[in-house]
Design an enzyme around this catalytic site. Structure first.
Site, PDB file in Angstrom:
ATOM      1  N   CYS A   2      20.596 -14.668  18.587  1.00  0.00           N
ATOM      2  CA  CYS A   2      19.867 -15.316  19.657  1.00  0.00           C
ATOM      3  C   CYS A   2      19.077 -14.223  20.364  1.00  0.00           C
ATOM      4  O   CYS A   2      19.219 -13.048  20.048  1.00  0.00           O
ATOM      5  CB  CYS A   2      20.833 -15.965  20.632  1.00  0.00           C
ATOM      6  SG  CYS A   2      22.073 -16.973  19.820  1.00  0.00           S
ATOM      7  N   GLY A 101      26.049 -13.186  20.224  1.00  0.00           N
ATOM      8  CA  GLY A 101      27.265 -12.769  19.535  1.00  0.00           C
ATOM      9  C   GLY A 101      28.249 -13.915  19.451  1.00  0.00           C
ATOM     10  O   GLY A 101      27.893 -15.085  19.693  1.00  0.00           O
ATOM     11  N   GLU A 488      13.644 -11.330  -5.123  1.00  0.00           N
ATOM     12  CA  GLU A 488      13.026 -11.322  -3.800  1.00  0.00           C
ATOM     13  C   GLU A 488      11.973 -12.431  -3.696  1.00  0.00           C
ATOM     14  O   GLU A 488      11.880 -13.123  -2.671  1.00  0.00           O
ATOM     15  CB  GLU A 488      12.426  -9.939  -3.514  1.00  0.00           C
ATOM     16  CG  GLU A 488      11.614  -9.809  -2.248  1.00  0.00           C
ATOM     17  CD  GLU A 488      12.355 -10.184  -0.966  1.00  0.00           C
ATOM     18  OE1 GLU A 488      13.560 -10.416  -0.984  1.00  0.00           O
ATOM     19  OE2 GLU A 488      11.661 -10.285   0.066  1.00  0.00           O
ATOM     20  N   LYS A 608      16.094 -14.184  12.665  1.00  0.00           N
ATOM     21  CA  LYS A 608      15.649 -12.895  12.142  1.00  0.00           C
ATOM     22  C   LYS A 608      16.792 -11.917  11.891  1.00  0.00           C
ATOM     23  O   LYS A 608      16.860 -11.303  10.852  1.00  0.00           O
ATOM     24  CB  LYS A 608      14.636 -12.275  13.109  1.00  0.00           C
ATOM     25  CG  LYS A 608      14.053 -10.958  12.639  1.00  0.00           C
ATOM     26  CD  LYS A 608      13.161 -11.148  11.437  1.00  0.00           C
ATOM     27  CE  LYS A 608      12.626  -9.854  10.893  1.00  0.00           C
ATOM     28  NZ  LYS A 608      12.098 -10.031   9.522  1.00  0.00           N
TER      29      LYS A 608
HETATM   30  C1  F6R Z   1      14.712 -12.605   4.214  1.00  0.00           C
HETATM   31  C2  F6R Z   1      15.315 -11.814   5.246  1.00  0.00           C
HETATM   32  C3  F6R Z   1      16.782 -11.648   5.235  1.00  0.00           C
HETATM   33  C4  F6R Z   1      17.164 -10.229   5.696  1.00  0.00           C
HETATM   34  C5  F6R Z   1      18.678 -10.105   5.832  1.00  0.00           C
HETATM   35  C6  F6R Z   1      19.085  -8.700   6.215  1.00  0.00           C
HETATM   36  O1  F6R Z   1      13.330 -12.624   4.327  1.00  0.00           O
HETATM   37  O2  F6R Z   1      14.661 -11.303   6.085  1.00  0.00           O
HETATM   38  O3  F6R Z   1      17.341 -11.939   3.992  1.00  0.00           O
HETATM   39  O4  F6R Z   1      16.675  -9.315   4.772  1.00  0.00           O
HETATM   40  O5  F6R Z   1      19.131 -10.995   6.795  1.00  0.00           O
HETATM   41  O6  F6R Z   1      18.500  -8.328   7.427  1.00  0.00           O
HETATM   42  P1  F6R Z   1      18.455  -6.816   7.880  1.00  0.00           P
HETATM   43  O7  F6R Z   1      17.548  -6.103   6.941  1.00  0.00           O
HETATM   44  O8  F6R Z   1      17.923  -6.851   9.270  1.00  0.00           O
HETATM   45  O9  F6R Z   1      19.857  -6.303   7.780  1.00  0.00           O
END
Ligand code: F6R
Length: 613
Positions: A2, A101, A488, A608
């Site tokens: 969040c 969290g 990917e 994200k």
């Molecule tokens: C897909 C995507 C996710 C992240 C994954 C890991 O486009 O963005 O699969 O790659 O959640 O995120 P990070 O790299 O922030 O650990």
């Protein structure tokens, strides 16, 4: 998963909070809310839906306070609804809390608070926090110094799990208290104004001067000072970090979507990432990682651990590490690795990749590895991120803020920095002829302009997107290093277009999946390794014979008359080709989603950064 924003200063808080929330929507967007204080009273407005819907609530404009906290949510405990939305208040409505969290012991705490006479409105784990703070506040003597911050400290001591919280109180209306454990939180400062955010882009427009909280830290913000406490509640000093990202890098800058902007930023992101490592003499500068020849020679294995796209970056660089260092490399998903007691010890090097640096599983995998005696290297895009604080060494990609949920520029930057790391290891080990290493470096330096060439030629991809956007299923196939790209590409398409797709090693088709190929099924093949062209072409022919329509991404000579849709990409050493071959497929996912009219930057059910398990 969040987003948190907070403000305390001389301006009206609400517009600053809304502005910050809009920038954080990529972290979660099923509900949003704001609390401010006016005339010693907490005003709280929250709603199910996006921040725009919160903005449309008339009363929002009448929030005049100059202190406030706000939140955009990605539901974990309790469905998206205005009651479950943050901020949450205690029963007496004197404390308001936003939280990122998960509080794992929220049930026990609810029971404890129920027995003490507290009641709950929402289904969330968060609602225990303001009530616990109230519980401890009412137990402190009314003349107790630092009563508010002490109550927050006592409350967070009871919490198990992860949290970043910001708290305001109508009883001490000039303060915000923040605390964090396993979930990021930063404080920005400009003159006497103070900004709080779970992610730096939310406040970049106001300041680049940031304090990064460590795990267990608590901070008390008031108009003229910030007092930091460490996990033992000792007052500590913190240094300001000056963030070099500029506010423009966190805006769409004329692009329709962040994802498209970030796809087009790849030449710059890759160039800047290379620029931090390769100096003018083309020497690799990894001065900050203390890795010796003896240490590398003692390694029995390198593990690359990550989630999602970052894990695919690991798959893409496995061949270059193995080819250049002769050290076996295993790539694993962090959520699996952390629970399966892997056979690792001081002869295993762990490389964890995480764009955000906040992914819970990746951080846990890294912590477990350290307990087994492994050295750890983190690859992250966010300075000061949690993973960088845990790892023995951190290497930063310089992709700039990645806002779209679907990762693009972080992925190609991760492969770039890891390819350079593989080269560096080979140099330290002295296992390869100089010419091989020099050629690879030359090729890496040419990557940004080759990516630009691909980005200038997108007509075929756009047309193909129009042909396939109504499909329900499609397949990506590739061999060797191209298989990583198919994984990917398939993920990218799934997450933003909601079309089901699978990725297969081309040679595996015959062992089952080819049964799914029938008239008009789409198969996308990637062919970038000269040694494997003939075999890969036969696999494409096999699916065409069964009625499939195909798209080929290649840098090899392939007959256009037999294979109608070919996207040609520039030639490159196959060990580096994942950086180029993914670009048309990122664009394909983007344009398919565009044809479908979907919200590309905020795909359903996704956020994200995944800071919870
Ligand atoms: C897909 C995507 C996710 C992240 C994954 C890991 O486009 O963005 O699969 O790659 O959640 O995120 P990070 O790299 O922030 O650990």
């Amino acid at each position: 998963m969040c987003g948190i924003v907070g403000y305390l200063g001389s301006s009206k808080a609400c517009p600053i909070l809304i502005n910050g929330l809009l920038k954080l929507e990529y972290r979660g967007y099923d509900s949003a809310g704001i609390s401010t204080i006016e005339n010693n009273k907490i005003m709280c407005i929250k709603n199910k839906g996006r921040v725009k819907e919160l903005q449309n609530i008339e009363e929002i404009n009448s929030l005049n306070g100059s202190i406030g906290i706000a939140h955009t949510r990605w539901a974990t405990h309790g469905k998206p609804s205005s009651i479950n939305a943050h901020p949450h208040l205690d029963n007496s409505k004197t404390f308001s809390v936003v939280h990122n969290g998960i509080i794992e012991n929220h049930r026990e705490l609810r029971t404890f608070l129920n027995n003490a006479g507290y009641t709950f409105l929402s289904e969330t784990d968060t609602e225990v926090i303001p009530n616990l703070i109230h519980y401890y506040y009412s137990k402190e003597a009314s003349n107790e110094a630092n009563r508010f911050v002490k109550s927050v400290k006592k409350a967070v001591q009871d919490l198990k799990g992860s949290y970043a919280i910001a708290v305001i109180s109508s009883l001490e209306p000039d303060k915000i208290i923040v605390a964090r454990k396993d979930s990021p939180l930063v404080i920005g400062v400009k003159n006497n104004d103070k900004y709080i955010a779970s992610d730096i882009p939310a406040i970049l427009e106001y300041t680049n001067n940031i304090y990064i909280l460590d795990d267990g830290d608590i901070a008390e913000l008031s108009s003229n000072q910030i007092t930091f406490y460490d996990k033992n509640f000792n007052v500590v000093n913190k240094n300001i970090e000056v963030i070099t990202w500029d506010a423009k890098s966190a805006c769409k800058n004329g692009y329709e979507d962040y994802m498209l902007k970030e796809i087009y930023e790849q030449p710059t992101a890759i160039r800047e990432t290379i620029g931090t490592i390769l100096d003018d003499c083309k020497k690799c500068n990894f001065g900050n990682i203390n890795i010796t020849k003896d240490y590398l020679a003692s390694l029995s294995r390198i593990y690359i651990i990550a989630c999602g796209t970052a894990m695919h970056a690991g798959l893409a660089v496995k061949p270059i590490f193995e080819r250049l260092t002769s050290i076996p490399v295993e790539v694993d998903v962090a959520s699996e690795f952390r629970y399966r007691n892997p056979l690792i010890d001081e002869h295993t090097l762990i490389i964890c990749i995480s764009q955000s640096g906040e992914t819970a599983d990746t951080i846990a995998a890294l912590k477990n590895s350290k307990l087994c005696g492994c050295k750890t290297i983190a690859i992250s895009n966010v300075i000061g991120s949690s993973i960088s604080r845990e790892a023995d060494f951190t290497l930063y990609t310089h992709a700039g803020p990645e806002i779209a949920v679907a990762s693009t520029k972080a992925y190609t930057s991760q492969i770039t920095i890891l390819a350079l790391l593989a080269i560096y290891f080979a140099e330290v080990l002295e296992r390869h002829e100089d010419t091989i290493i020099q050629n690879l470096k030359e090729e890496i330096l040419e990557l940004p302009s080759k990516v630009s060439i691909i980005l200038e030629n997108t007509d075929l991809i756009k047309e193909f997107a129009k042909k396939i956007y109504k499909e329900k299923d499609l397949f990506f196939i590739g061999r060797s290093v191209d298989y990583a790209t198919t994984m990917e590409a398939s993920l990218k398409l799934k997450e933003i277009s909601y079309i089901h797709s699978d990725a297969y090693q081309s040679g595996e088709l015959k062992h089952g999946p080819i049964a799914l190929i029938e008239d008009d099924v789409t198969v996308i093949g990637i062919i970038t390794d000269k040694r494997l062209v003939d075999k890969s072409i036969s696999n494409i022919q096999e699916v065409i014979t069964r009625g499939a329509k195909t798209l080929i991404i290649t840098n090899q000579e392939i007959n256009n008359e037999i294979f109608p849709n070919i996207v040609h990409i520039p030639k490159v050493n196959p060990l580096l080709s994942p950086i180029l071959s993914i670009i048309p497929l990122q664009l394909l996912a983007y344009y398919v989603s565009k044809e479908k009219g979907l919200d590309i930057d905020k795909p359903r059910n996704l956020a994200k950064s995944v800071t919870v398990e």
